[in-house]
Design an enzyme around this catalytic site. Structure first.
Site, PDB file in Angstrom:
ATOM      1  N   SER A  51       3.283  14.837 -14.811  1.00 45.93           N
ATOM      2  CA  SER A  51       2.145  15.024 -15.712  1.00 45.93           C
ATOM      3  C   SER A  51       2.234  16.411 -16.332  1.00 45.93           C
ATOM      4  O   SER A  51       2.811  17.331 -15.741  1.00 45.93           O
ATOM      5  CB  SER A  51       0.828  14.900 -14.933  1.00 45.93           C
ATOM      6  OG  SER A  51      -0.279  15.254 -15.748  1.00 45.93           O
ATOM      7  N   ASP A  72       0.872  -1.170   0.000  1.00 47.61           N
ATOM      8  CA  ASP A  72       0.000   0.000   0.000  1.00 47.61           C
ATOM      9  C   ASP A  72       0.909   1.220   0.000  1.00 47.61           C
ATOM     10  O   ASP A  72       1.620   1.477   0.981  1.00 47.61           O
ATOM     11  CB  ASP A  72      -0.892  -0.023   1.240  1.00 47.61           C
ATOM     12  CG  ASP A  72      -1.813   1.184   1.331  1.00 47.61           C
ATOM     13  OD1 ASP A  72      -1.648   2.135   0.536  1.00 47.61           O
ATOM     14  OD2 ASP A  72      -2.688   1.198   2.218  1.00 47.61           O
ATOM     15  N   SER A 101      -5.316   4.105 -22.241  1.00 48.70           N
ATOM     16  CA  SER A 101      -5.286   3.051 -21.224  1.00 48.70           C
ATOM     17  C   SER A 101      -6.714   2.588 -20.989  1.00 48.70           C
ATOM     18  O   SER A 101      -7.672   3.171 -21.514  1.00 48.70           O
ATOM     19  CB  SER A 101      -4.688   3.565 -19.911  1.00 48.70           C
ATOM     20  OG  SER A 101      -5.560   4.515 -19.310  1.00 48.70           O
ATOM     21  N   LYS A 147       1.465  16.771  -8.834  1.00 48.54           N
ATOM     22  CA  LYS A 147       2.394  16.514  -9.934  1.00 48.54           C
ATOM     23  C   LYS A 147       3.427  17.636 -10.079  1.00 48.54           C
ATOM     24  O   LYS A 147       4.586  17.372 -10.439  1.00 48.54           O
ATOM     25  CB  LYS A 147       1.616  16.322 -11.237  1.00 48.54           C
ATOM     26  CG  LYS A 147       0.805  15.029 -11.263  1.00 48.54           C
ATOM     27  CD  LYS A 147       1.674  13.799 -11.039  1.00 48.54           C
ATOM     28  CE  LYS A 147       0.912  12.496 -11.190  1.00 48.54           C
ATOM     29  NZ  LYS A 147       1.771  11.304 -11.001  1.00 48.54           N
ATOM     30  N   TYR A 174      -4.566  17.258  -7.819  1.00 52.48           N
ATOM     31  CA  TYR A 174      -3.752  16.479  -8.741  1.00 52.48           C
ATOM     32  C   TYR A 174      -2.626  17.329  -9.327  1.00 52.48           C
ATOM     33  O   TYR A 174      -1.460  16.917  -9.346  1.00 52.48           O
ATOM     34  CB  TYR A 174      -4.623  15.907  -9.857  1.00 52.48           C
ATOM     35  CG  TYR A 174      -3.880  15.013 -10.819  1.00 52.48           C
ATOM     36  CD1 TYR A 174      -3.491  13.729 -10.436  1.00 52.48           C
ATOM     37  CD2 TYR A 174      -3.557  15.441 -12.100  1.00 52.48           C
ATOM     38  CE1 TYR A 174      -2.803  12.904 -11.310  1.00 52.48           C
ATOM     39  CE2 TYR A 174      -2.878  14.623 -12.988  1.00 52.48           C
ATOM     40  CZ  TYR A 174      -2.495  13.354 -12.587  1.00 52.48           C
ATOM     41  OH  TYR A 174      -1.805  12.539 -13.456  1.00 52.48           O
TER      42      TYR A 174
END
Length: 254
Positions: free
Chosen positions: A136, A57, A184, A153, A149
């Site tokens: 990203s 994890d 994906s 990044k 997010y």
């Protein structure tokens, strides 16, 4: 033709699907021994003598440390770390809870720190090592609803530079890849969920000067180069791989 990663030992987090699977496949083709480190088991067909699964994890620091030690015991060392695993959700600042923010940072930013920290003693024994962080294009700009997010990044990109500066003299390089839209299973599910999925697909293609979307193998190709001695003088860099998307200025809709 010699394999670029022959004899190298690599950890790839989230290496069992999407971009991670593309990196795993390319590393295997180039002769690396690979440990896929993630919470859920990858497809059995991916595994073999030189590709193993280590359960962890990545929001749990003790499991991260244990996973690195397991890999070193299994293969006898560590040369490459690919911090690929990450999560994403769409919530504005007002919609997000503190727990939402903390979870994003724990997986996307804290886990790369903890993995890098755990790997450092083993890297020093090899005298040459490479860390490849998956950032990203949203670490450079942002889509709507992605403050956590994008922040995580951007943090990965900054962390990459700092590690490169601190550890270059030890033969430890650190670079980042900033992918754009990569095909994906998750991206397909996302497109299919749209009311006008056919139109969305067409518009996505138009956004990319190369006329196609990215594939996991595209990222894998770049990761191989950054992990290999072919890029021995490259460190602290963020490589955008987006088919030219972020270089194309939008025109007014007519």
């Amino acid at each position: 033709m010699a394999h670029l990663l022959a004899g190298k030992i690599a950890i790839i987090t989230g290496g069992g699907r999407g971009i991670g699977a593309g990196i795993t496949k390319r590393f295997a083709e180039e002769g690396a021994k690979i440990a896929i480190v993630q919470r859920n088991s990858p497809p059995e067909a991916m595994l073999g003598e030189d590709i193993v699964y280590v359960k962890a994890d990545l929001s749990n620091s003790s499991e991260i440390t244990s996973a690195v030690e397991t890999v070193v015991q299994r293969f006898g060392g560590l040369d490459i770390l690919v911090n690929n695993a990450g999560i994403m959700f769409e919530k504005t600042v007002e919609q997000m809870t503190e727990a939402d923010w903390d979870h994003m940072m724990a997986v996307n930013l804290k886990a790369p720190f903890l993995l890098t920290k755990a790997a450092m003693p083993h890297f020093r024994k090899r005298h040459a090592a490479s860390i490849v962080n998956i950032g990203s294009i949203e670490g450079l700009a942002s889509n709507p609803g992605h403050p956590a997010y994008s922040a995580s990044k951007a943090g990965v990109h900054g962390f990459t530079a700092a590690v490169a500066v601190d550890h270059g003299h030890e033969g430890i390089r650190c670079n980042a890849i900033a992918p754009g839209w990569i095909n994906s299973d998750l991206s397909e599910i996302y497109i299919d969920s749209m009311a006008e999925s056919a139109r969305v697909r067409k518009e996505l293609l138009v956004m990319h000067p190369v006329g196609r979307l990215g594939e996991p193998r595209d990222v894998g190709n770049l990761a191989v180069w950054l992990a290999s001695e072919e890029s021995a003088f490259v460190t602290g860099q963020v490589y955008v791989i987006d088919g030219g998307r972020t270089k194309k200025l939008p025109l007014p809709i007519t």
